[in-house]
Design a protein around this motif. Structure first.
Motif, PDB file in Angstrom:
ATOM      1  N   ASN A  92      -2.065  -6.250  -1.415  1.00  0.00           N
ATOM      2  CA  ASN A  92      -1.097  -7.242  -0.986  1.00  0.00           C
ATOM      3  C   ASN A  92      -0.813  -8.175  -2.162  1.00  0.00           C
ATOM      4  N   SER A 113       6.142  -1.796  -2.323  1.00  0.00           N
ATOM      5  CA  SER A 113       5.367  -2.449  -1.259  1.00  0.00           C
ATOM      6  C   SER A 113       5.487  -1.679   0.045  1.00  0.00           C
ATOM      7  N   LYS A 114       6.673  -1.186   0.312  1.00  0.00           N
ATOM      8  CA  LYS A 114       6.883  -0.431   1.561  1.00  0.00           C
ATOM      9  C   LYS A 114       6.180   0.926   1.505  1.00  0.00           C
ATOM     10  N   LYS A 115       6.226   1.569   0.349  1.00  0.00           N
ATOM     11  CA  LYS A 115       5.568   2.869   0.207  1.00  0.00           C
ATOM     12  C   LYS A 115       4.061   2.736   0.364  1.00  0.00           C
ATOM     13  N   SER A 116       3.497   1.647  -0.183  1.00  0.00           N
ATOM     14  CA  SER A 116       2.053   1.431  -0.077  1.00  0.00           C
ATOM     15  C   SER A 116       1.665   0.710   1.205  1.00  0.00           C
ATOM     16  N   ASN A 117       2.678   0.289   1.977  1.00  0.00           N
ATOM     17  CA  ASN A 117       2.442  -0.398   3.252  1.00  0.00           C
ATOM     18  C   ASN A 117       1.600  -1.663   3.063  1.00  0.00           C
ATOM     19  N   VAL A 118       2.014  -2.483   2.089  1.00  0.00           N
ATOM     20  CA  VAL A 118       1.288  -3.721   1.796  1.00  0.00           C
ATOM     21  C   VAL A 118       2.234  -4.913   1.889  1.00  0.00           C
ATOM     22  N   LYS A 280       4.117  -7.485   6.988  1.00  0.00           N
ATOM     23  CA  LYS A 280       4.187  -7.015   5.606  1.00  0.00           C
ATOM     24  C   LYS A 280       5.130  -7.863   4.754  1.00  0.00           C
TER      25      LYS A 280
END
Length: 313
Positions: A92, A113-118, A280
């Motif tokens: 994060n 950030s969306k690809k890593s879901n953070v 997120k």
């Protein structure tokens, strides 16, 4: 359980952030590690702020499993490269402003950030708490229908007033942007920007790094006026239809590098609450507004004639 912070830089803002953390209960926030390009510098910083770990590379920091939230405070020219390193490592991140150099870089960070879901947020602390009060007054029609917003700002942090504009107009995209200004020998620009929004609403912003300006903002409506008194990028005084309200900040335990930096505590607490709620991104400083803000900055630079090396990549 405390949010465990990692500091990606041992710079001036990280110093202020670390001082600010001592105004917050340790059960909520703890800085557990700091990294710099020099291990010696990181260790000096860690000793000064009682941080248990120090790294001499950002790669080591990104791979540390004990970090809940990363605070990225390197030169903004490095936000894209190091931001991707952090996000792709599954961390994060709270990223200092400006988010990155242009819309392409900001888009890459948001996509990562969306690809890593953070979690990811641009660190504009003025949105919390005084600007939150501005939003409340606007929602309650304290000054009627907003027709004009003016901001005058003398500081290198050129994007701050434009962020305020987007907050006043609820993140709407302007219908038109007109920028005029001068390019200085240093390569910096000093623009005046006029933005027209739907329903005949205007925003006027003037920025300078060579002259002293009031550093305030005025929101004029059909029945009244809201004023954020200077310094508007880190405000403590709000005037609504002639009535003043103060928002005092806690006293720091060490000297600070920047004005009113103990207000950084508000963005830290805001960021802490988002992952606890499964969010997120932050609803008060959403990624869509950071993306739009950067698009506006790109267009202003284009009209003034300012080009970054990153624009050609």
């Amino acid at each position: 359980m405390a949010t465990r912070w990692g500091l990606c830089s041992a710079g001036k803002i990280s110093h202020d952030f670390s001082v600010d953390m001592k105004t917050i209960p340790p059960g909520d926030h703890q800085i557990v590690v700091v990294a710099a390009r020099s291990l010696e510098r990181a260790r000096e910083f860690a000793k000064k702020h009682s941080i248990p770990k120090a790294y001499g590379s950002y790669e080591e920091l990104a791979s540390d499993a004990e970090i809940d939230m990363m605070y990225l405070d390197v030169l903004h020219t490095e936000h894209w490269r190091l931001g991707l390193l952090v996000l792709q490592a599954g961390k994060n991140m709270l990223c200092e402003k400006p988010f990155a150099m242009n819309s392409r870089e900001v888009g890459d960070l948001i996509a990562a950030s969306k690809k890593s879901n953070v979690f990811l947020m641009e660190a504009i602390w003025s949105r919390f708490p005084l600007y939150r009060e501005v939003r409340r007054w606007l929602a309650e029609d304290a000054n009627g229908d907003v027709k004009l917003m003016k901001a005058f700002f003398g500081s290198p942090q050129l994007h701050i007033p434009r962020s305020f504009v987007l907050m006043v107009f609820n993140g709407e995209r302007p219908e038109s942007i007109h920028a005029s200004g001068v390019l200085l020998n240093s390569g910096m620009d000093e623009p005046m920007v006029v933005m027209k929004f739907p329903r005949n609403r205007l925003a006027l912003c003037f920025f300078s790094i060579t002259v002293s300006l009031p550093n305030n903002a005025t929101i004029s409506g059909t029945t009244g006026t809201i004023r954020v008194l200077g310094p508007m990028h880190c405000p403590t005084t709000l005037e609504v239809n002639g009535k003043m309200t103060q928002y005092p900040l806690p006293e720091p335990s060490l000297p600070l590098n920047f004005t009113n930096s103990t207000g950084l505590r508000y963005k830290a607490e805001e960021v802490r609450q988002c992952p606890l709620k499964g969010l997120k991104e932050n609803p008060r400083m959403p990624l869509s507004e950071s993306a739009l803000l950067t698009e506006i900055m790109d267009e202003c630079r284009k009209q003034v004639g300012m080009v970054f090396n990153q624009d050609c990549q």
